[in-house]
Design an enzyme around this catalytic site. Structure first.
Site, PDB file in Angstrom:
ATOM      1  N   ASP A   1       6.004   5.059  -3.162  1.00 45.64           N
ATOM      2  CA  ASP A   1       7.171   5.594  -2.427  1.00 45.64           C
ATOM      3  C   ASP A   1       7.490   6.071  -0.953  1.00 45.64           C
ATOM      4  OD1 ASP A   1       9.519   3.605  -0.989  1.00 45.64           O
ATOM      5  OD2 ASP A   1      10.782   4.685  -2.762  1.00 45.64           O
TER       6      ASP A   1
ATOM      7  N   ASN B   1       8.924  -8.083  -3.462  1.00 46.92           N
ATOM      8  CA  ASN B   1       7.840  -7.150  -2.775  1.00 46.92           C
ATOM      9  C   ASN B   1       7.891  -8.519  -1.657  1.00 46.92           C
ATOM     10  OD1 ASN B   1       6.361  -3.962  -3.307  1.00 46.92           O
ATOM     11  ND2 ASN B   1       8.457  -4.055  -3.127  1.00 46.92           N
TER      12      ASN B   1
HETATM   13  C1  FPP Z   1       6.386   1.651  -1.281  1.00 51.16           C
HETATM   14  O1  FPP Z   1       6.639   2.092   0.249  1.00 51.16           O
HETATM   15  C2  FPP Z   1       5.103   1.261  -0.401  1.00 51.16           C
HETATM   16  C3  FPP Z   1       4.504   0.100  -1.044  1.00 51.16           C
HETATM   17  C4  FPP Z   1       4.973  -1.369  -1.075  1.00 51.16           C
HETATM   18  C5  FPP Z   1       3.176   0.189  -1.135  1.00 51.16           C
HETATM   19  C6  FPP Z   1       1.745   0.585  -2.041  1.00 51.16           C
HETATM   20  C7  FPP Z   1       0.784  -0.682  -0.915  1.00 51.16           C
HETATM   21  C8  FPP Z   1      -0.274   0.187  -0.814  1.00 51.16           C
HETATM   22  C9  FPP Z   1      -0.678   1.692  -0.780  1.00 51.16           C
HETATM   23  C10 FPP Z   1      -1.330  -0.205  -0.840  1.00 51.16           C
HETATM   24  C11 FPP Z   1      -2.892  -0.080  -2.032  1.00 51.16           C
HETATM   25  C12 FPP Z   1      -3.512  -1.013  -1.606  1.00 51.16           C
HETATM   26  C13 FPP Z   1      -4.732  -0.848  -2.688  1.00 51.16           C
HETATM   27  C14 FPP Z   1      -5.937  -1.924  -2.017  1.00 51.16           C
HETATM   28  C15 FPP Z   1      -4.989  -0.784  -3.535  1.00 51.16           C
HETATM   29  P1  FPP Z   1       7.743   1.189   0.945  1.00 51.16           P
HETATM   30  O2  FPP Z   1       6.845   0.499   1.598  1.00 51.16           O
HETATM   31  O3  FPP Z   1       9.128   0.608   0.285  1.00 51.16           O
HETATM   32  O4  FPP Z   1       8.245   2.365   2.359  1.00 51.16           O
HETATM   33  P2  FPP Z   1      10.177   3.243   2.536  1.00 51.16           P
HETATM   34  O5  FPP Z   1      10.507   2.972   1.944  1.00 51.16           O
HETATM   35  O6  FPP Z   1       9.582   3.707   3.316  1.00 51.16           O
HETATM   36  O7  FPP Z   1      10.030   2.470   3.322  1.00 51.16           O
END
Ligand code: FPP
Length: 232
Positions: A16, A64
């Site tokens: 996150d 998501n």
């Molecule tokens: C959450 O942070 C993150 C995600 C929903 C996506 C995670 C995906 C990756 C790290 C890429 C993985 C890729 C591969 C190829 C395995 P958020 O966007 O919810 O953060 P926020 O709460 O600060 O908005």
């Protein structure tokens, strides 16, 4: 001398803070996801060194899809480009890739790259990296129950029946679930197996995670006393 921490057999990670990491730098949210992928590589590499057997990363939840069209397609693009593009890294590090989630609900090209990556890494034995994609714990339990029912009329489903029809029944239950960016929720992650998982919440945004953070987790895990409902 300090005792060597005991590594969990199976670690679950809710990554996150990618968006906030990017926002803090006046970058688009997508830059946070790209940086998040780099953190994933650092973490899996160190987890392997520390003897963790399985790490499940929450890559994309069934919820998501509510994000902007642009962000969703970037994440799908990242999967297609990087699962294939990082094959050299996985094989060099001896990382086996497995995937859990409702894969039928993913675009065809994502399904194809998942299938070929799982196949191309199936003989790697250092560590198993499980990517939870289009994953929701409630959805996984529903699909498991439906798989049980599809096998014929059942009198009473047991916990074992359901566990053995989850997406990856041969993977041991998760020992510890950690979440970055100081959020304290499970958000539908590994609901069945989190019944007795230890929980850990850490402040850093996911893209900032380094090898030392995995060592901290192992240290924290070593200090937990697991009783599974019994007594010490
Ligand atoms: C959450 O942070 C993150 C995600 C929903 C996506 C995670 C995906 C990756 C790290 C890429 C993985 C890729 C591969 C190829 C395995 P958020 O966007 O919810 O953060 P926020 O709460 O600060 O908005």
């Amino acid at each position: 001398m300090e005792a060597t921490p005991i590594a969990p057999t199976h670690l679950g990670i809710i990554m996150d803070g990618n968006g906030r990491w990017a926002q803090k730098r006046a970058l688009p949210r997508t830059a946070g996801h790209l940086e998040g992928l780099k953190a994933l590589k650092r973490v899996i590499k160190e987890a392997s060194v520390l003897g963790i057997g399985f790490v499940t990363f929450y890559v994309f939840s069934t919820e998501n899809w509510k994000r902007s069209k642009q962000e969703v397609s970037y994440l799908m693009h990242l999967l297609v480009a990087k699962l294939h593009g990082e094959l050299g890294f996985y094989n060099k590090q001896g990382i086996r890739i497995l995937v859990c989630g409702d894969l039928d609900g993913l675009p065809k090209d994502v399904q194809e790259v998942i299938e070929s990556t799982v196949k191309a890494t199936e003989n790697n034995t250092n560590i198993t990296c499980i990517l939870a994609i289009n994953y929701g714990g409630q959805n996984e339990i529903c699909r498991a129950v439906n798989r049980c029912l599809a096998e014929g009329p059942q009198k009473n489903l047991t916990e074992n029946d359901i566990r053995s029809h989850l997406d990856l029944p041969h993977v041991p239950p998760v020992d510890m679930i950690v979440r970055s960016a100081n959020e304290r929720r499970l958000s539908n992650f590994l609901l069945w197996d989190s019944a007795y998982a230890e929980l850990g919440f850490y402040e850093k945004f996911w893209p900032d995670w380094k090898a030392e953070d995995v060592r901290t987790i192992c240290k924290d895990y070593s200090q937990r006393v697991r009783k599974f409902g019994g007594v010490e």
